[in-house]
Design an enzyme around this catalytic site. Sequence first.
Site, PDB file in Angstrom:
ATOM      1  CG  ASN A   1      37.267  28.288  -5.232  1.00 41.09           C
ATOM      2  OD1 ASN A   1      36.612  28.736  -6.180  1.00 41.09           O
ATOM      3  ND2 ASN A   1      36.815  27.334  -4.455  1.00 41.09           N
TER       4      ASN A   1
ATOM      5  CG  ASN B   1      -0.592  -0.827   7.196  1.00 40.14           C
ATOM      6  OD1 ASN B   1       0.307  -1.642   7.323  1.00 40.14           O
ATOM      7  ND2 ASN B   1      -1.576  -0.710   8.069  1.00 40.14           N
TER       8      ASN B   1
ATOM      9  NE  ARG C   1      -2.333  -2.046   3.133  1.00 45.45           N
ATOM     10  CZ  ARG C   1      -2.720  -2.257   4.391  1.00 45.45           C
ATOM     11  NH1 ARG C   1      -3.724  -1.556   4.896  1.00 45.45           N
ATOM     12  NH2 ARG C   1      -2.108  -3.133   5.144  1.00 45.45           N
TER      13      ARG C   1
HETATM   14  C1  UD1 Z   1      -1.035  -7.757  12.276  1.00 42.12           C
HETATM   15  C2  UD1 Z   1      -1.703  -8.656  13.291  1.00 42.12           C
HETATM   16  C3  UD1 Z   1      -2.949  -7.959  13.816  1.00 42.12           C
HETATM   17  C4  UD1 Z   1      -2.583  -6.625  14.419  1.00 42.12           C
HETATM   18  C5  UD1 Z   1      -1.807  -5.787  13.419  1.00 42.12           C
HETATM   19  C6  UD1 Z   1      -1.266  -4.566  14.107  1.00 42.12           C
HETATM   20  C7  UD1 Z   1      -1.294 -10.976  12.699  1.00 42.12           C
HETATM   21  C8  UD1 Z   1      -1.838 -12.191  12.042  1.00 42.12           C
HETATM   22  N1  UD1 Z   1      -2.059  -9.896  12.682  1.00 42.12           N
HETATM   23  O1  UD1 Z   1      -1.931  -7.641  11.198  1.00 42.12           O
HETATM   24  O2  UD1 Z   1      -3.570  -8.765  14.803  1.00 42.12           O
HETATM   25  O3  UD1 Z   1      -3.761  -5.948  14.827  1.00 42.12           O
HETATM   26  O4  UD1 Z   1      -0.701  -6.523  12.883  1.00 42.12           O
HETATM   27  O5  UD1 Z   1      -0.655  -3.692  13.188  1.00 42.12           O
HETATM   28  O6  UD1 Z   1      -0.216 -11.016  13.241  1.00 42.12           O
HETATM   29  N2  UD1 Z   1       5.403  -9.492   8.257  1.00 42.12           N
HETATM   30  C9  UD1 Z   1       6.480 -10.282   7.936  1.00 42.12           C
HETATM   31  N3  UD1 Z   1       6.275 -11.455   7.286  1.00 42.12           N
HETATM   32  C10 UD1 Z   1       5.051 -11.881   6.958  1.00 42.12           C
HETATM   33  C11 UD1 Z   1       3.945 -11.079   7.289  1.00 42.12           C
HETATM   34  C12 UD1 Z   1       4.149  -9.887   7.948  1.00 42.12           C
HETATM   35  O7  UD1 Z   1       7.626  -9.912   8.218  1.00 42.12           O
HETATM   36  O8  UD1 Z   1       4.955 -12.972   6.378  1.00 42.12           O
HETATM   37  C13 UD1 Z   1       5.634  -8.221   8.942  1.00 42.12           C
HETATM   38  C14 UD1 Z   1       5.240  -7.049   8.087  1.00 42.12           C
HETATM   39  O9  UD1 Z   1       6.367  -6.557   7.360  1.00 42.12           O
HETATM   40  C15 UD1 Z   1       4.778  -6.027   9.119  1.00 42.12           C
HETATM   41  C16 UD1 Z   1       4.253  -6.882  10.256  1.00 42.12           C
HETATM   42  O10 UD1 Z   1       4.805  -8.161  10.080  1.00 42.12           O
HETATM   43  O11 UD1 Z   1       5.847  -5.257   9.613  1.00 42.12           O
HETATM   44  C17 UD1 Z   1       2.738  -6.934  10.272  1.00 42.12           C
HETATM   45  O12 UD1 Z   1       2.288  -7.522   9.095  1.00 42.12           O
HETATM   46  P1  UD1 Z   1       0.945  -7.097   8.401  1.00 42.12           P
HETATM   47  O13 UD1 Z   1       0.755  -7.929   7.217  1.00 42.12           O
HETATM   48  O14 UD1 Z   1       0.909  -5.629   8.239  1.00 42.12           O
HETATM   49  O15 UD1 Z   1      -0.095  -7.563   9.527  1.00 42.12           O
HETATM   50  P2  UD1 Z   1      -1.540  -7.009   9.734  1.00 42.12           P
HETATM   51  O16 UD1 Z   1      -2.454  -7.614   8.769  1.00 42.12           O
HETATM   52  O17 UD1 Z   1      -1.485  -5.538   9.831  1.00 42.12           O
HETATM   53 CA    CA Z   2       0.005  -3.847   9.349  1.00 37.43          CA
END
Ligand code: UD1
Ligand code: CA
Length: 454
Positions: A383, A224, A15
Amino acid sequence: MGLSIVILAAGQGTRMRSSLPKVLQPLAGRPLLGHVIDCARALGAGDVCVVHGFGGEAVRAAFGGAGLRWALQAEQLGTGHAVMQAMPGTDDANRVLILFGDVPLMRPSTLEQLLQITGEDDLGVLTVDMDDPTGYGRIVRENGDVVRNVEQKDASAAEQAIREINTGVMLAPAGRMKGWLDRLGNDNAQGEYYLTDVIAMAVADGVRVHGVKAPNQEDVMGINDKKQLAEAERALQRRLVDELMAEGVGFADPARVDIRGRLTCGRDVYIDVNAVFEGDVTLGDGVRIESNNLIRDSRLGSGTVVHSNCHIEGSTTGSECEVGPFARLRPGAELADNVKVGNFVEIKKSRVADGSKVNHLTYIGDCDIGTGVNVGAGTITCNYDGANKHRTVIGDGAFIGSGTMLVAPVNIGKGSTIGAGSTITKPVGDDELALERSKQVSIKGWKRPVKKGS
Ligand code: UD1
Ligand code: CA
């Protein structure tokens, strides 16, 4: 019990619509991930592991030499899968604290509270009440106790009404965490291995779960997209300005200043609107920064005034200097005390000693200016010969007439005077007058050309 910190930073951040990985997007002049690493370091954890994936090389390069452990998550299969990649190098006897690379405003004090409240054998989950919980995982409680987390996409209408959300931060004994992660499945709306499923597993295993609430929504906000990035920027700027105001720094408008690095101020400093500070900047007592200034990696001595619209980088001033409006101090400009640098003046790699003035339309590069020198309007130190740079030395008390070209290398003696419009190529001795001009020609009754056909 030792502490390992795992920072999740493998996601692309679709995003953001950017070729730069999300965790490298800048906030207050530094990558998002840098803020999270600082927070981890502030907790004194010896072991900090970053899980990287998308744009991994760039992410590693940005933080090379920071004493971090790196774990590669080649495919982003979910937050649980991400933590799994970090576990092989994590000591089972430690507690593991999971942070997110896209939650940059987290305060160490909030995490210290989580570490304190959560028993060493327990699971800690940092939560917060959100005005609008859309998109976040919801914390389900029964009789006040946390029993599980449900993601937005898997939540029923009733669950979606819950305002207490999962910030993503979790704390657990590392050995236990490994066991839970091994049992994770991906049978959910997103087909991902959810870290959040370990909450229900802990409850099933009879482990105590502590849902600890963060003090406010802003500190735990996840970034995000560019809109949230801009909101976080303003929130962080406000935090930095509030700290400076508490120390006595005056701002015309706390919302119209940007600090991208570290700004250190003495007493009675005043900063007008649209000042941007980058890198390491120190302002001495009583320094006054007028509107529209960029100041980068510089140190300004007490009582110095920077008038509007200046660009200052890698420079220092002594006390009571005056700079601008519209002046440019480039790296290596060193002004001593009571120096004046006026409009449309550029100074580079030059020392200007006490009480000297360079007030109008001038270029001073690779030059040493003594005390009490007056540099007239339109003076240029030549210079550069097209291949090499050469120095100009101007002795104490010299007077450089307007429109002078000083062709370096050249030495201008103490107390000497240069007539306006001279091109000086040879040394000028102390107390001499040097003039280099062709004789003026005056023609009586001169007729100017007239336009043809008129
Ligand atoms: C996640 C949480 C959610 C919480 C939210 C808070 C889970 C399943 N959900 O959701 O409960 O409310 O964060 O912001 O944990 N990432 C990885 N590898 C992956 C997936 C994600 O490194 O395979 C990292 C992403 O780069 C990011 C973070 O984990 O920094 C969160 O991932 P994201 O996909 O944004 O999770 P949300 O759907 O926001
Ligand atoms: Ca997130």
